[in-house]
Design a protein around this motif. Sequence first.
Motif, PDB file in Angstrom:
ATOM      1  N   ALA A 105       0.923  -1.293  -0.068  1.00 51.36           N
ATOM      2  CA  ALA A 105      -0.118   0.156  -0.088  1.00 51.36           C
ATOM      3  C   ALA A 105       0.879   1.201   0.182  1.00 51.36           C
ATOM      4  O   ALA A 105       0.527   2.124  -0.871  1.00 51.36           O
ATOM      5  CB  ALA A 105      -0.885  -0.100   1.382  1.00 51.36           C
ATOM      6  N   ILE A 106       1.835   1.210   0.735  1.00 49.65           N
ATOM      7  CA  ILE A 106       2.767   2.351   0.725  1.00 49.65           C
ATOM      8  C   ILE A 106       3.459   2.692  -0.658  1.00 49.65           C
ATOM      9  O   ILE A 106       3.284   3.765  -1.079  1.00 49.65           O
ATOM     10  CB  ILE A 106       3.845   2.121   1.953  1.00 49.65           C
ATOM     11  CG1 ILE A 106       3.530   1.961   3.417  1.00 49.65           C
ATOM     12  CG2 ILE A 106       5.030   3.310   1.639  1.00 49.65           C
ATOM     13  CD1 ILE A 106       4.421   1.541   4.440  1.00 49.65           C
ATOM     14  N   MET A 107       4.057   1.479  -1.178  1.00 55.06           N
ATOM     15  CA  MET A 107       4.677   1.571  -2.381  1.00 55.06           C
ATOM     16  C   MET A 107       3.365   2.171  -3.553  1.00 55.06           C
ATOM     17  O   MET A 107       3.872   2.756  -4.418  1.00 55.06           O
ATOM     18  CB  MET A 107       5.182   0.458  -2.900  1.00 55.06           C
ATOM     19  CG  MET A 107       6.468  -0.106  -2.037  1.00 55.06           C
ATOM     20  SD  MET A 107       7.677   1.196  -1.515  1.00 55.06           S
ATOM     21  CE  MET A 107       8.342   1.245  -3.634  1.00 55.06           C
ATOM     22  N   ALA A 108       2.219   1.998  -3.602  1.00 55.88           N
ATOM     23  CA  ALA A 108       1.140   2.276  -4.366  1.00 55.88           C
ATOM     24  C   ALA A 108       0.736   3.524  -4.026  1.00 55.88           C
ATOM     25  O   ALA A 108       0.124   4.168  -4.939  1.00 55.88           O
ATOM     26  CB  ALA A 108       0.081   1.264  -4.368  1.00 55.88           C
ATOM     27  N   GLY A 109       1.380   4.092  -3.036  1.00 52.66           N
ATOM     28  CA  GLY A 109       0.849   5.562  -2.678  1.00 52.66           C
ATOM     29  C   GLY A 109      -0.344   6.052  -1.675  1.00 52.66           C
ATOM     30  O   GLY A 109      -0.926   6.988  -1.937  1.00 52.66           O
ATOM     31  N   ALA A 110      -0.784   4.918  -1.155  1.00 52.59           N
ATOM     32  CA  ALA A 110      -1.882   4.902  -0.328  1.00 52.59           C
ATOM     33  C   ALA A 110      -1.566   6.071   0.865  1.00 52.59           C
ATOM     34  O   ALA A 110      -0.602   6.060   1.177  1.00 52.59           O
ATOM     35  CB  ALA A 110      -2.341   3.832   0.190  1.00 52.59           C
ATOM     36  N   ALA A 111      -2.758   6.604   1.028  1.00 50.38           N
ATOM     37  CA  ALA A 111      -2.581   7.778   2.163  1.00 50.38           C
ATOM     38  C   ALA A 111      -2.860   7.242   3.421  1.00 50.38           C
ATOM     39  O   ALA A 111      -2.479   7.898   4.641  1.00 50.38           O
ATOM     40  CB  ALA A 111      -3.441   8.915   1.815  1.00 50.38           C
ATOM     41  N   GLY A 112      -3.645   6.036   3.526  1.00 56.41           N
ATOM     42  CA  GLY A 112      -3.940   5.407   4.809  1.00 56.41           C
ATOM     43  C   GLY A 112      -4.190   3.913   4.597  1.00 56.41           C
ATOM     44  O   GLY A 112      -4.473   3.478   3.756  1.00 56.41           O
ATOM     45  N   TYR A 113      -4.151   3.383   5.997  1.00 60.55           N
ATOM     46  CA  TYR A 113      -4.233   1.885   5.941  1.00 60.55           C
ATOM     47  C   TYR A 113      -4.989   1.579   7.303  1.00 60.55           C
ATOM     48  O   TYR A 113      -4.671   1.758   8.296  1.00 60.55           O
ATOM     49  CB  TYR A 113      -2.864   1.109   5.828  1.00 60.55           C
ATOM     50  CG  TYR A 113      -3.066  -0.224   5.827  1.00 60.55           C
ATOM     51  CD1 TYR A 113      -3.144  -1.214   6.949  1.00 60.55           C
ATOM     52  CD2 TYR A 113      -3.014  -0.888   4.467  1.00 60.55           C
ATOM     53  CE1 TYR A 113      -3.251  -2.556   6.672  1.00 60.55           C
ATOM     54  CE2 TYR A 113      -2.938  -2.166   4.408  1.00 60.55           C
ATOM     55  CZ  TYR A 113      -3.210  -3.072   5.607  1.00 60.55           C
ATOM     56  OH  TYR A 113      -3.137  -4.478   5.738  1.00 60.55           O
ATOM     57  N   VAL A 114      -6.296   1.115   7.267  1.00 61.40           N
ATOM     58  CA  VAL A 114      -7.120   1.130   8.399  1.00 61.40           C
ATOM     59  C   VAL A 114      -7.811  -0.458   8.315  1.00 61.40           C
ATOM     60  O   VAL A 114      -8.119  -0.905   7.205  1.00 61.40           O
ATOM     61  CB  VAL A 114      -7.875   1.970   8.896  1.00 61.40           C
ATOM     62  CG1 VAL A 114      -7.500   3.337   9.069  1.00 61.40           C
ATOM     63  CG2 VAL A 114      -9.048   2.187   7.545  1.00 61.40           C
ATOM     64  N   LEU A 115      -7.914  -0.980   9.710  1.00 61.24           N
ATOM     65  CA  LEU A 115      -8.645  -2.250   9.926  1.00 61.24           C
ATOM     66  C   LEU A 115      -9.944  -2.107   9.814  1.00 61.24           C
ATOM     67  O   LEU A 115     -10.475  -1.031  10.233  1.00 61.24           O
ATOM     68  CB  LEU A 115      -8.297  -3.071  11.023  1.00 61.24           C
ATOM     69  CG  LEU A 115      -6.597  -3.331  11.154  1.00 61.24           C
ATOM     70  CD1 LEU A 115      -6.316  -3.884  12.340  1.00 61.24           C
ATOM     71  CD2 LEU A 115      -6.297  -4.169   9.997  1.00 61.24           C
TER      72      LEU A 115
END
Length: 237
Positions: A105-115
């Motif tokens: 997700a970081i490498m794809a440029g995501a701004a956030g990651y939540v469960l």
Amino acid sequence: MTETWAGVTPPAPIRVFLLDDHEVVRRGLHDLLDAEPDIEVVGDAGTVDHALARGPALRPDVAILDVRLPDGDGITVCRELRSRMPALACLMLTSFDDDDALLDAIMAGAAGYVLKQIKGSDLVSAVRTVASGQSMLDPATTARLMSTLRGDATPQEPRDEALVGLSPREREILALIGEGLTNRQIGKRLFLSEKTVKNHISRLLAKLGVERRIQAAVLASHPPPERAPDARPAPPR
């Protein structure tokens, strides 16, 4: 009609697009977010293909994307949508606490990651946070994961020697992997078939001594220093 105060028009609501293969989840997210005066759900999708077809036309500010889908994954959708809408903030939503998925997700440029266990009020706050240009990725966790990945990136040979051993075309493709491009996008950029790109990537991964594309992407962001030409004395006259 939009009400104004002292002649000032309130800011436009945050436009949100939803991707989840479960209709009940999509409806729940829709109702939760649409109830907020400053958020508007402009559309949703249940598959990768549907999301890529509908998303760009709706011009969302934020996309909430399920990581695991029957026909693909939300991380690929994030990368594809952001290639068309660089200003889009993607918030990855998943049931699993997965370091590999977080790194992707970081490498794809995501701004956030939540469960998905997140409280409704916290998700609303997360949407507002990423819409304002801030990140929902914890800096300490991100740094730890990236550091670990760099440390394990080339177990078979020194990093600089591995990179120097790549052909010019492989170096070119590695740089594009580092930019987060998909095989299809790399093929379009370099006028190559997607199959040819896959073959190049398989060879460069073997040369680098890594198994995963994201490990190569980390190496691409830390290229070796240029080698100085050999200093040879001038031949005697």
